[in-house]
Scaffold this motif. Structure first.
Motif, mmCIF file in Angstrom:
data_model
loop_
_atom_site.group_PDB
_atom_site.id
_atom_site.type_symbol
_atom_site.label_atom_id
_atom_site.label_comp_id
_atom_site.label_asym_id
_atom_site.label_seq_id
_atom_site.Cartn_x
_atom_site.Cartn_y
_atom_site.Cartn_z
ATOM 1 N N GLN A 94 0.924 -1.117 0.097
ATOM 2 C CA GLN A 94 -0.166 -0.127 -0.174
ATOM 3 C C GLN A 94 1.000 1.199 -0.014
ATOM 4 N N PRO A 95 0.368 2.437 -0.190
ATOM 5 C CA PRO A 95 1.181 3.495 -0.403
ATOM 6 C C PRO A 95 2.224 3.777 1.022
ATOM 7 N N ALA A 96 1.620 3.258 2.309
ATOM 8 C CA ALA A 96 2.139 3.564 3.362
ATOM 9 C C ALA A 96 3.564 2.752 3.399
ATOM 10 N N ARG A 97 3.711 1.667 2.652
ATOM 11 C CA ARG A 97 4.599 0.955 2.646
ATOM 12 C C ARG A 97 6.108 1.532 2.021
ATOM 13 N N TYR A 98 6.000 2.712 0.943
ATOM 14 C CA TYR A 98 7.058 3.308 0.320
ATOM 15 C C TYR A 98 6.922 4.665 0.213
ATOM 16 N N SER A 99 7.935 5.478 -0.027
ATOM 17 C CA SER A 99 8.148 6.835 -0.502
ATOM 18 C C SER A 99 8.931 6.939 -1.669
ATOM 19 N N LYS A 100 8.736 7.598 -2.695
ATOM 20 C CA LYS A 100 9.531 7.644 -3.807
ATOM 21 C C LYS A 100 9.528 9.391 -3.928
ATOM 22 N N ASP A 101 10.677 9.801 -4.189
ATOM 23 C CA ASP A 101 10.615 11.312 -4.329
ATOM 24 C C ASP A 101 11.630 11.783 -5.201
ATOM 25 N N TRP A 102 11.307 12.599 -6.384
ATOM 26 C CA TRP A 102 11.974 13.340 -7.272
ATOM 27 C C TRP A 102 11.896 14.603 -6.871
ATOM 28 N N THR A 103 13.280 15.293 -6.961
ATOM 29 C CA THR A 103 13.848 16.579 -6.391
ATOM 30 C C THR A 103 14.408 17.426 -7.121
ATOM 31 N N VAL A 104 14.208 18.629 -7.357
ATOM 32 C CA VAL A 104 14.962 19.623 -7.933
ATOM 33 C C VAL A 104 15.220 20.691 -7.245
ATOM 34 N N SER A 105 16.464 21.127 -7.260
ATOM 35 C CA SER A 105 16.622 22.285 -5.976
ATOM 36 C C SER A 105 17.696 23.168 -6.525
ATOM 37 N N GLY A 106 17.766 24.484 -6.004
ATOM 38 C CA GLY A 106 18.869 25.290 -6.177
ATOM 39 C C GLY A 106 19.122 26.389 -4.920
ATOM 40 N N ARG A 107 20.457 26.579 -4.894
ATOM 41 C CA ARG A 107 20.916 27.353 -4.086
ATOM 42 C C ARG A 107 21.731 28.544 -4.341
#
Lengths: 140, 388
Positions: B328-341
């Protein structure tokens, strides 16, 4: 395919030009430092806080300039980072308890005086700066 | 008691260091004070994250850190660092980050003891030092924002050093460490982890562990490969359920991290994998033991590029799975991230980051999401920081 070749040639040319930039700085050390020469890599390791000695066992303490031409040329030629990135690296060591921030001095002359009077001190100055009382390390 | 002892010893050395060197000037003691402060802003298109009201836009993410160090001799360094943190309903208090004495005999051997940062993984020691990296949020499967206080440091010691190998083989950095970890009763690892359960851990959750980290700086310039391992002993703490006292225990287990980083000129590329399995149970007199079993496996790959002197951009993808959870969705977390500093100067910087999150394993508080969680979420993070 042509694009890939063009990008590759551009990168090779850029890297080649970058490697030919010679620093207009002298690396100076307190006379207690045994070494007379230092590799670029060992110098970098000392100035980014990864190492506190040279391969011959000489214990060294890096001394920085706060800003200026010699500082920027030193970072470009020997560290490969700009001032913001360089100090951010030191902050990660300071705030994680792994090191103290190196002393930063205002002028080349102040660096010469400090290095002359402190055992193990190693610093950098502009080539034109008088530097009696300290030894100059050859970088190879 | 042991914790108090090692901290007192380290702080005593801080004071004693000054005492035995009274003839030295303050300048010779190299006393330094450094600090930083950050203000974050979180916005999610749905779901509330990190105990904040992020779906309405939340500025409830502040941190301020001050440290004082002294270096009376080239080999001895002592220091202490305090932190104020507020993240939604978490924190809002001052905690001790570390208080330690460090003695470096030579390049090959040094020791640090007191309350010390635990040197494991690629970023564990520095994950809470916002000015030192470009990301606003590190990959949450490995560097969870809500669990910083408990797992970043321990009471005990570290032995560390570097061995130069033959020029063809680079350098080896090692860290060996051990001591006691303390997860406070109000730590989010407990308060969020046991949400909805009638069981409480009034004294928190603590126990001993040993670990090691080996980093190989390879002869390929800029390439470092490393591995870390923690061995947890058997832990047992007081558990309560209403007026009934019992205990919670976890069995000996092993966490490990494998990672690599390549940095050359303006480019940084890194990847890391960890597995953190543990099991245990809760027992009360006259009742059967309730067992639990968690098996988190997480990884990320990241890259950044210095676009201009003051501007760095980057992206990462991270995944985390609890293999003991049902599908179920609570089993996992997948994250695409774009960032700038963007660094305005060496003291002031700002960060902007966009996350595209799939799954609900990480970062959520059920009381802040009474209508349940949507399986996907977009998170925008803005941050400004000042350091000295």
């Amino acid at each position: 395919m042509k694009t890939i070749i063009a990008i590759t040639l551009f990168l090779v040319a850029t890297l080649t030009l970058a490697s030919r930039v010679e620093a207009q700085v002298l690396i100076i050390a307190n006379p207690s430092v045994k070494a007379t020469e230092v590799s670029k890599n060992d110098l970098r390791e000392v100035f980014i806080g990864n190492s506190t000695s040279l391969p011959d066992g000489s214990r060294v303490v890096p001394i920085l300039l706060k800003a200026g031409t010699a500082h920027e040329e030193f970072l470009q030629a020997y560290v490969g980072k700009n001032d913001n990135a360089y100090r951010a690296g030191w902050r990660s060591l300071v705030f994680s308890g792994q090191a103290s921030m190196p002393k930063s001095l205002d002028t080349d002359a102040a660096v010469v005086e400090f290095v002359m009077n402190h055992q193990g001190a190693i610093g950098y100055i502009g080539k034109a700066t008088p530097h009696e009382g300290v030894k100059v390390l050859t970088v190879n | 008691m042991k914790r108090l002892f090692v901290s007192a010893l380290a702080l005593g050395l801080l004071g004693g260091g000054g005492g035995v060197t009274q003839a030295q000037s303050l300048d010779d003691l190299n006393i330094q004070i450094h600090g930083y402060a950050t203000q974050g802003f979180l916005y999610t298109n749905q779901n509330n994250m990190f105990t904040t009201s992020s779906s309405n836009g939340s500025p409830a993410w502040d941190e301020a850190v001050v440290n004082v160090t002294a270096q009376p001799t080239q080999k001895l360094r002592v220091g202490v660092q305090a932190r104020y943190m507020l993240l939604g309903n978490i924190g809002n208090k001052i905690t001790l980050d570390w208080a330690a004495a460090d003695y470096k005999f030579n390049e090959r051997i040094g020791v640090r003891f007191g309350k010390v940062k635990t040197p494991s993984g690629l970023l564990n020691e520095t994950q809470d030092i916002d000015p030192s990296y470009m990301w606003a949020l590190l990959p949450q499967g490995i560097y969870a924002l809500t669990s910083r206080n408990s797992f970043l440091s321990h009471y005990g010691g570290i032995a560390y050093g570097t061995f130069r190998l033959d020029e063809k083989f680079g350098k080896l950095d090692y860290r060996v460490f051990g001591g006691q970890q303390l997860v406070g009763a109000d730590d989010p690892a407990i308060s969020l982890g046991m949400q909805g359960s009638p069981v409480q851990l009034p004294n928190g959750w603590s126990g001993t562990f040993l670990g090691g980290t080996l980093n190989w700086k390879t002869p390929v310039k800029g390439l470092m490969i490393g591995s870390s391992d923690w061995k947890y002993q058997y832990w047992k703490s007081l558990a309560t359920s209403g007026a009934t006292n019992g205990s919670q225990f976890s069995n000996p287990c092993n966490y490990y991290w494998n990672y690599a980083r390549y940095e050359m000129n303006k480019v940084m590329v890194a990847a890391e994998y960890t597995r953190q399995p543990y099991n245990g149970g809760t027992t009360f007199p006259g009742s059967a033991t309730n067992t639990f079993w968690v098996d988190v496996r997480a990884w990320y790959g990241m890259a950044s590029y210095k676009l201009a002197d003051k501007l760095t951009i980057g992206a990462y993808h991270s995944q985390s799975f609890d293999h003991q959870q049902p599908l179920q969705p609570a089993r996992y977390s997948k994250d695409w991230t774009v960032s700038g500093r963007y660094d305005f100067n060496q003291f002031l910087y700002t960060k902007a980051e966009q996350h595209f999150i799939d799954g609900t394993e990480l970062g959520y508080d059920s009381t802040m999401n009474p209508d349940g969680l949507k399986p996907t979420c977009r998170l925008t993070v803005l941050k400004i920081g000042v350091t000295f």
